[in-house]
Design an enzyme around this catalytic site. Sequence first.
Site, PDB file in Angstrom:
ATOM      1  N   ALA A 250       0.829  -1.206   0.000  1.00  0.00           N
ATOM      2  CA  ALA A 250       0.000   0.000   0.000  1.00  0.00           C
ATOM      3  C   ALA A 250       0.869   1.263   0.000  1.00  0.00           C
ATOM      4  O   ALA A 250       1.199   1.801  -1.056  1.00  0.00           O
ATOM      5  CB  ALA A 250      -0.954  -0.032   1.182  1.00  0.00           C
ATOM      6  N   ARG A 251       1.271   1.720   1.170  1.00  0.00           N
ATOM      7  CA  ARG A 251       2.127   2.889   1.308  1.00  0.00           C
ATOM      8  C   ARG A 251       3.118   2.651   2.441  1.00  0.00           C
ATOM      9  O   ARG A 251       2.766   2.113   3.490  1.00  0.00           O
ATOM     10  CB  ARG A 251       1.307   4.152   1.594  1.00  0.00           C
ATOM     11  CG  ARG A 251       0.564   4.706   0.380  1.00  0.00           C
ATOM     12  CD  ARG A 251       1.525   5.241  -0.673  1.00  0.00           C
ATOM     13  NE  ARG A 251       0.865   5.849  -1.817  1.00  0.00           N
ATOM     14  CZ  ARG A 251       0.605   5.231  -2.949  1.00  0.00           C
ATOM     15  NH1 ARG A 251       0.898   3.936  -3.083  1.00  0.00           N
ATOM     16  NH2 ARG A 251       0.033   5.869  -3.959  1.00  0.00           N
ATOM     17  N   ASP A 275       6.909  -3.713  -0.584  1.00  0.00           N
ATOM     18  CA  ASP A 275       7.117  -3.106  -1.898  1.00  0.00           C
ATOM     19  C   ASP A 275       7.168  -1.590  -1.819  1.00  0.00           C
ATOM     20  O   ASP A 275       7.441  -0.929  -2.818  1.00  0.00           O
ATOM     21  CB  ASP A 275       5.990  -3.523  -2.854  1.00  0.00           C
ATOM     22  CG  ASP A 275       6.255  -3.085  -4.279  1.00  0.00           C
ATOM     23  OD1 ASP A 275       7.363  -3.359  -4.778  1.00  0.00           O
ATOM     24  OD2 ASP A 275       5.370  -2.464  -4.898  1.00  0.00           O
ATOM     25  N   GLU A 280      11.018   7.124  -0.790  1.00  0.00           N
ATOM     26  CA  GLU A 280      11.375   6.440  -2.034  1.00  0.00           C
ATOM     27  C   GLU A 280      11.989   7.442  -3.009  1.00  0.00           C
ATOM     28  O   GLU A 280      11.323   8.421  -3.353  1.00  0.00           O
ATOM     29  CB  GLU A 280      10.127   5.791  -2.652  1.00  0.00           C
ATOM     30  CG  GLU A 280       9.508   4.716  -1.774  1.00  0.00           C
ATOM     31  CD  GLU A 280       8.246   4.099  -2.383  1.00  0.00           C
ATOM     32  OE1 GLU A 280       7.906   4.449  -3.540  1.00  0.00           O
ATOM     33  OE2 GLU A 280       7.603   3.278  -1.714  1.00  0.00           O
ATOM     34  N   HIS A 300       8.916  -0.621  -5.234  1.00  0.00           N
ATOM     35  CA  HIS A 300       7.566  -0.173  -5.608  1.00  0.00           C
ATOM     36  C   HIS A 300       7.199  -0.691  -6.996  1.00  0.00           C
ATOM     37  O   HIS A 300       6.785   0.073  -7.881  1.00  0.00           O
ATOM     38  CB  HIS A 300       7.476   1.357  -5.562  1.00  0.00           C
ATOM     39  CG  HIS A 300       6.081   1.859  -5.315  1.00  0.00           C
ATOM     40  ND1 HIS A 300       5.817   3.004  -4.600  1.00  0.00           N
ATOM     41  CD2 HIS A 300       4.864   1.365  -5.687  1.00  0.00           C
ATOM     42  CE1 HIS A 300       4.512   3.201  -4.550  1.00  0.00           C
ATOM     43  NE2 HIS A 300       3.913   2.223  -5.196  1.00  0.00           N
TER      44      HIS A 300
END
Length: 327
Positions: A250-251, A275, A280, A300
Amino acid sequence: MKPELAGFGGYEMMAESGTGTALLLRVDQTDAEVEYIRSLVEHRGFHLVSASPESVPEGQAASLLLAAPASPVDGRFLCGIAGLRAVATPSVGVDHIDIGAAQALGITVCSAPGYNATEVAEYALSGILLLLKDLLRGAATVADREWRCRQLEPIALQDAVVGLIGFGTIARRLAVQLHELDVRTLVWNRSAIDRYPESSHVEFCASMQDLVATCDVVSLHVPLTNSTANMVGPQFLTWMKAGSGLVNTARGGLIDATAVADALHRQHLRGAVLDVLEHEPPLWQTDPLLSAPHALVTPHQAWLTPGSRYRGWDVAVEAATGEGKAS
């Protein structure tokens, strides 16, 4: 069926598309992607200008802004674009855009919820299976030049319990996949889920604590908001049963990186498949998750397939130019 379209802001959609400039904030798009976006907007009558975020001059004129998640857009940037009417982002989340500022300026923000649901659900399923079968700890054992399996704890799918935090499009797609594998699946969601057909494949849990305490793997599927930031912190991890695993597609801001890394070092968690990170690209020297044992961190990529590279732009631009129906 087309994905649901999301619009945020107070300005009407550009029902008559094709007036002015579309500004693409180029960060990591390939030349082929840029040309695809060019054809997409020029077909609607816009002229495409492509520039890195830092090179856009104040006062740049554009009626449509194209901004992927790797291009944060704050209120000052929005104010600096002359004649801006809409922002299109090829993503599910919009936390990289200052929605409050956009609303105050009468700028519509259009995203693409659901466009990558299959890809992300498949990644999450892969992470869940990786953790249930204890592959991260097994691989680490071999990397340490040890050939022992008795200390590992793989779980049969028919005996596993997986928990989903949130029940949006991706989680619902994942619930179907887990059901097909005969995996018992629990769901916590802030609202009732019985309106969704996929709810027949899961058990609703009114208490997040009860869900977390029961599950062998917990997978996160909620947006990043003030109320969900750092939700996976010391208290949440205390609820998680010893030897369970965590998946986050998700985040990154949903988890307290230090607390999760500590739980991995203490072996309270069997592993984590992540992920997304709070920053980032990550803070390479200081992010504790990058050096935590049994943490698989990917850049990601869960959303990414050849088709999804373009599908998100299709949906978001369609919404921003008034060809789709914004929710």
